[in-house]
Design an enzyme around this catalytic site. Structure first.
Site, short mmCIF file in Angstrom:
data_model
loop_
_atom_site.label_atom_id
_atom_site.label_comp_id
_atom_site.label_asym_id
_atom_site.label_seq_id
_atom_site.Cartn_x
_atom_site.Cartn_y
_atom_site.Cartn_z
N CYS A 142 90.56 -52.21 15.41
CA CYS A 142 91.75 -51.10 15.47
C CYS A 142 91.49 -50.35 14.11
O CYS A 142 92.52 -49.41 13.52
CB CYS A 142 93.17 -51.74 15.23
SG CYS A 142 93.58 -52.35 16.69
N ALA A 143 90.41 -50.16 13.39
CA ALA A 143 90.16 -49.61 12.03
C ALA A 143 89.35 -48.04 12.44
O ALA A 143 90.23 -47.14 12.29
CB ALA A 143 89.09 -50.29 11.23
N GLU A 185 85.56 -39.52 19.98
CA GLU A 185 86.86 -39.49 20.47
C GLU A 185 87.32 -37.98 20.48
O GLU A 185 86.75 -37.20 19.47
CB GLU A 185 87.93 -40.09 19.46
CG GLU A 185 87.75 -41.81 19.22
CD GLU A 185 88.72 -42.40 18.49
OE1 GLU A 185 89.77 -41.81 17.93
OE2 GLU A 185 88.75 -43.72 18.29
N HIS A 190 93.64 -45.01 20.55
CA HIS A 190 93.62 -44.77 19.24
C HIS A 190 95.14 -44.84 18.90
O HIS A 190 95.80 -44.04 18.51
CB HIS A 190 93.02 -43.50 18.52
CG HIS A 190 92.91 -43.65 17.14
ND1 HIS A 190 91.77 -43.18 16.51
CD2 HIS A 190 93.58 -44.12 16.17
CE1 HIS A 190 91.65 -43.22 15.33
NE2 HIS A 190 92.72 -43.99 14.80
N LEU A 191 95.95 -46.10 19.38
CA LEU A 191 97.20 -46.32 19.16
C LEU A 191 97.70 -47.09 17.97
O LEU A 191 98.82 -47.16 17.70
CB LEU A 191 97.74 -46.64 20.53
CG LEU A 191 97.54 -46.40 21.72
CD1 LEU A 191 98.09 -47.17 22.84
CD2 LEU A 191 98.24 -44.65 21.84
#
Length: 530
Positions: A233-234, A264, A282-283
């Site tokens: 999640c980084a 992205e 990317h939440l």
């Protein structure tokens, strides 16, 4: 004097917009403008401030026509969509909100760990499709498993805290995590190889830098425990996506959950089609609370700056008053560059940073200077660190920062700044000053006197003071087409230890560095960038 004008080109809350207006700032709220770069460029010249999220891209081309722009405020931590170097060159302050979404991002990582352990997205899709495949989705129990946290800063520490509450054993790899801090947050500090070998689940919480890019490479993945699960999640780019796909297909990696990707927006990716992968767009920071918090913070910071000149959470300038700025600015640059130099030479975990101010500089407000020095030391590993957050991050990681002031005479120089980085392997030190031209110089490295200006690309060489070194060194660079800007030498005694600090016109290839290292007189060569 007319009121300052701010353009908000991405979506912020009504409350954030009202903060600007309550402070007497003329505010133009156009939340869809960031999607149209040409329309944005056509009007940006009218504004003193630009408030954005992730959609608007602040490029050199946009900055070139932003004649009045004084500050860019990013509601969020990442400034990947802002060319900070170009903004700095044009005197534009770039602010972010570094702590507004830490809890939200950590919670998303924990949610992905659960989703991965119990195959929740896959089971949901199967059930909705009318298949009752109870025996297909055999998950794992988290209790008693080992979670490996790579990067134990603000977000990583929150993930560790939540995981400990879920009865996981938590091990952590972080070069800046002190043993004392590890005990305080309840994790076991280990090296990366040990983490990969022991962890049932690996979760990444580091920025994307030259040192962390592909930290989970094909080779690193082979060192993981068979059946490991990977969570990111980084930042995209921390995991070699093709290698991860191969490890999933071989069964070595049991599953992966990713919120970020190398490219992205990610409309195509080799991981999307694998059945054991969970993906989100990317939440990490996408909760109502976090989005509101960072919007209010950036509005307050920008309004304070435009109304009073106060600077908070700026990534490219120190937090200093307008009166102090002209005198402090060159010393801020000196401290950050000296710190960066030592940080780039330090591979072992940092335990302490000692900054000594000698002469006239000791009588200045050294808070910004110390923050600049700490920023420089830590930035090679923590790319998103800034002068506001650096002291807090050092404290979080148990790095002791000491200031010493000596106002006595110094002989050749009116002011000298000395920095010592105490690492677990050995200390590293350098000293510098600011000449009357306002340009920082290095005046001492490892106790050896040397006078050298900083340049964007440099080579640091430690060598034996023996005949033939300069000739061979110059030949290697010349044959490689590397042009030398400045060449500065120092030694402790004739025939003793020597140092060369050389400015070159661009990056030096690894093969050239290897040839330099092979010169008999050379002890060590390192490229450094400023």
């Amino acid at each position: 004097m007319p009121a300052p004008k701010v353009l908000i080109s991405d979506a912020l809350s009504d409350a954030a917009v009202q903060i600007f207006r309550d402070r007497g700032i003329d505010t133009d709220f156009r939340p869809d403008l960031g999607k149209d770069k040409d329309a944005l460029a056509a009007i940006i010249g009218r504004y003193d401030g630009l408030a954005i999220r992730s959609t608007t891209r602040v490029t050199p081309k946009l900055l070139a026509v932003a004649e009045r722009l004084r500050v860019v405020g990013r509601a969020g931590i990442g400034v990947d969509n802002v060319d900070v170097a170009a903004a700095t060159a044009r005197g534009v302050i770039v602010m972010n909100t570094p702590h507004g979404n830490a809890v939200t991002t950590a919670e998303h990582a924990v949610a992905l760990i659960f989703a991965l352990a119990r195959q929740i997205p896959q089971a949901d899709a199967s059930t909705r499709a009318g298949r009752w495949e109870k025996n297909r989705f055999l998950g794992i129990e988290l209790t008693g498993k080992t979670l490996g946290v790579v990067g134990c800063g603000n977000i990583g520490a929150i993930v560790a805290d939540r995981a400990i509450g879920l009865k996981l054993r938590v091990i952590a790899y972080d070069p800046f995590l002190s043993p004392e801090r590890a005990v305080e947050i309840g994790v076991e500090k280990v090296e990366l190889d040990e983490l990969l070998a022991r962890a049932d689940i690996v979760t990444l919480h580091v920025p994307l830098t030259d040192k962390t890019r592909n930290i989970l490479s094909a080779e690193a993945l082979t060192r993981t425990k068979r059946g490991v699960r990977i969570v990111n999640c980084a930042r995209g780019g921390l995991v070699d996506e093709a290698a991860l796909r191969a490890a999933l297909e071989s069964g070595h990696v049991a599953g992966a959950a990713l919120d970020v990707f190398a490219v992205e927006p990610a409309f195509e990716n080799p991981l999307f089609t694998h059945p054991n992968v969970v993906c989100t767009p990317h939440l990490g920071a996408s909760t109502a609370e976090a989005q509101e918090k960072v919007a209010l913070q950036v509005a307050e910071q920008m309004a304070d700056y435009l109304a009073t000149g106060a600077v908070r959470n700026a990534v490219n300038v120190p937090s200093i008053s307008a009166e102090e700025a002209p005198r402090l600015r060159p010393f801020v640059a000196l401290c950050e560059q000296l710190g960066s130099f030592l940080g780039q030479l330090t591979d072992a975990p940092v335990k302490g940073i000692r900054i000594t101010y000698e002469g006239q500089v000791a009588g200045m407000n050294t808070r910004a200077l110390t923050a600049a020095a700490v920023t420089g030391v830590l930035r090679p590993v923590l790319s998103e660190i800034n002068m506001v957050s650096a002291p807090a991050i050092a404290r979080e990681r148990g790095i002791v920062v000491d200031e010493i002031k000596r106002e006595g005479g110094l002989g050749n120089f009116e002011s000298v700044v000395r920095i010592v980085v105490e690492a677990e392997d050995m200390p590293r030190d350098a000293a510098g000053t600011v000449f009357h031209d306002g340009k920082p110089r290095v005046v001492e490295i490892r106790g050896i006197e040397i006078e050298a200006p900083f340049a964007p690309h440099m080579l640091y060489v430690r060598n034996h003071d023996r005949p033939g070194f300069i000739g061979r060194f110059g030949t290697v660079l010349g044959e490689a087409g590397v042009n030398v800007g400045t060449f500065n030498l120092g030694r402790d005694a004739e025939g003793g230890n020597a140092i060369a600090f050389v400015a070159v016109d661009g990056p030096v290839d690894e093969s050239v560095l290897a040839k330099i290292a092979a010169i008999p007189q050379v002890k060590r060569v390192r490229p450094v960038r400023f």
